[in-house]
Design an enzyme around this catalytic site. Structure first.
Site, PDB file in Angstrom:
ATOM      1  N   TRP A 281       0.810  -1.229   0.000  1.00  0.00           N
ATOM      2  CA  TRP A 281       0.000   0.000   0.000  1.00  0.00           C
ATOM      3  C   TRP A 281       0.839   1.274   0.000  1.00  0.00           C
ATOM      4  CZ3 TRP A 281      -5.148  -0.024   3.225  1.00  0.00           C
ATOM      5  CH2 TRP A 281      -6.059  -0.868   2.591  1.00  0.00           C
ATOM      6  N   LYS A 282       2.138   1.133   0.300  1.00  0.00           N
ATOM      7  CA  LYS A 282       2.983   2.336   0.430  1.00  0.00           C
ATOM      8  C   LYS A 282       2.333   3.286   1.438  1.00  0.00           C
ATOM      9  CE  LYS A 282       4.249   1.368  -4.271  1.00  0.00           C
ATOM     10  NZ  LYS A 282       4.841   1.809  -5.518  1.00  0.00           N
TER      11      LYS A 282
ATOM     12  N   GLU B 252      11.315  -6.848  -9.065  1.00  0.00           N
ATOM     13  CA  GLU B 252      10.538  -5.671  -9.462  1.00  0.00           C
ATOM     14  C   GLU B 252      11.378  -4.785 -10.385  1.00  0.00           C
ATOM     15  OE1 GLU B 252       7.033  -4.792  -6.748  1.00  0.00           O
ATOM     16  OE2 GLU B 252       8.735  -3.751  -5.874  1.00  0.00           O
TER      17      GLU B 252
HETATM   18  C1  PEP Z   1       5.405  -1.721  -6.151  1.00  0.00           C
HETATM   19  O1  PEP Z   1       5.649  -0.549  -5.933  1.00  0.00           O
HETATM   20  O2  PEP Z   1       5.872  -2.619  -5.422  1.00  0.00           O
HETATM   21  C2  PEP Z   1       4.550  -2.061  -7.285  1.00  0.00           C
HETATM   22  C3  PEP Z   1       4.545  -3.305  -7.699  1.00  0.00           C
HETATM   23  O3  PEP Z   1       3.817  -1.046  -7.820  1.00  0.00           O
HETATM   24  P1  PEP Z   1       2.751  -1.117  -9.043  1.00  0.00           P
HETATM   25  O4  PEP Z   1       2.035  -2.413  -8.948  1.00  0.00           O
HETATM   26  O5  PEP Z   1       1.851   0.063  -8.798  1.00  0.00           O
HETATM   27  O6  PEP Z   1       3.549  -1.004 -10.291  1.00  0.00           O
END
Ligand code: PEP
Length: 234
Positions: free
Chosen positions: A8-9, A154
């Site tokens: 969720w940040k 990521e």
């Molecule tokens: C994240 O910040 O870990 C992420 C996966 O963001 P998003 O799914 O919004 O790209």
């Protein structure tokens, strides 16, 4: 079984979390689901959705104003903690050494660290993707792993961008991470893909070899997206 973990940040409300928990209670899934929420929401309870934090101190106690220890996170209800997210690396200068220390603290406290690695746009352009993710895994994973860990690949250029690498690129990155983990005697460690996952692309992504689940940012804040992501990740 796949992992579906949301990040969720610094977003979300308790009301959205409670709605998510209520809706998740009505679905059938074999997946392992968690939401890494702001610290203040870690006490919410759900049979389906485990709670996770987004950061942990490298220290276990003391005069470190604003920091939070692994023991505190565990006591508050966390089962998981994200370490080395690209935003922590970018805005807080977290290096692989710091991430490794945080992951070690998480393990000492009985938490499962979700260790993030991934290349920036510049590193990708320079052809360094596989080098960055290999050194990221080697240097960010603690030496003596005494509990469960998770790796999240990521690609930093794809986070929040609405774009994903090709299936071949994801497969290559995950294969290289799996090989690195095997070399480190950590065969079987789950490897999640994260960046721009949504309810429409999740099924294709989890079908890629060596993808054991997803780490979801923006879409994990919306019950109308996150619930179908949990259902479609199979
Ligand atoms: C994240 O910040 O870990 C992420 C996966 O963001 P998003 O799914 O919004 O790209």
């Amino acid at each position: 079984m796949k992992f579906v973990i949301g990040n969720w940040k610094m977003n979300g409300t308790r009301a959205i979390l409670r709605e998510m928990i209520e809706r998740a209670a009505n679905i059938q899934t074999e997946n392992r689901v968690a939401l890494c929420v702001p610290f203040t929401m870690l006490g919410e309870k759900s049979d389906i959705i485990a709670m996770g934090a987004q950061d942990i101190s490298t220290h276990d106690r003391g005069a470190y104003t604003g920091e939070i220890s692994g023991a505190m996170l565990a006591e508050a209800g966390a089962k998981y903690v994200i370490v080395g997210h690209s935003e922590r690396r970018m805005y807080h200068d977290e290096t692989n050494d710091i991430v490794r220390a945080k992951a070690a603290r998480a393990l000492e406290s009985g938490l499962t660290p979700i260790i993030c690695v991934g290349e920036t746009a510049d590193e990708r352009r320079a052809g360094k993707t596989l080098e960055i993710i290999t050194s990221g895994v080697r240097e960010s994973v603690p030496e003596n792993v005494s509990g469960d860990i998770i790796i999240a690949y990521e690609p930093r250029w794809a986070i929040g961008a609405g774009i994903t690498p090709t299936a071949d690129d994801i497969a290559t990155a995950h294969r290289v991470i799996a090989e690195t983990l095997s070399y480190m005697h950590l065969i079987g460690t789950p490897i999640l893909y994260g960046a721009s996952v949504n309810s429409k692309n999740v099924a294709d992504i989890v079908a890629i070899e060596n993808v054991d689940g997803v780490l979801v940012g923006g879409a994990s804040l919306k019950p109308d997206e996150f619930i179908p992501i949990i259902e479609n990740a199979k």
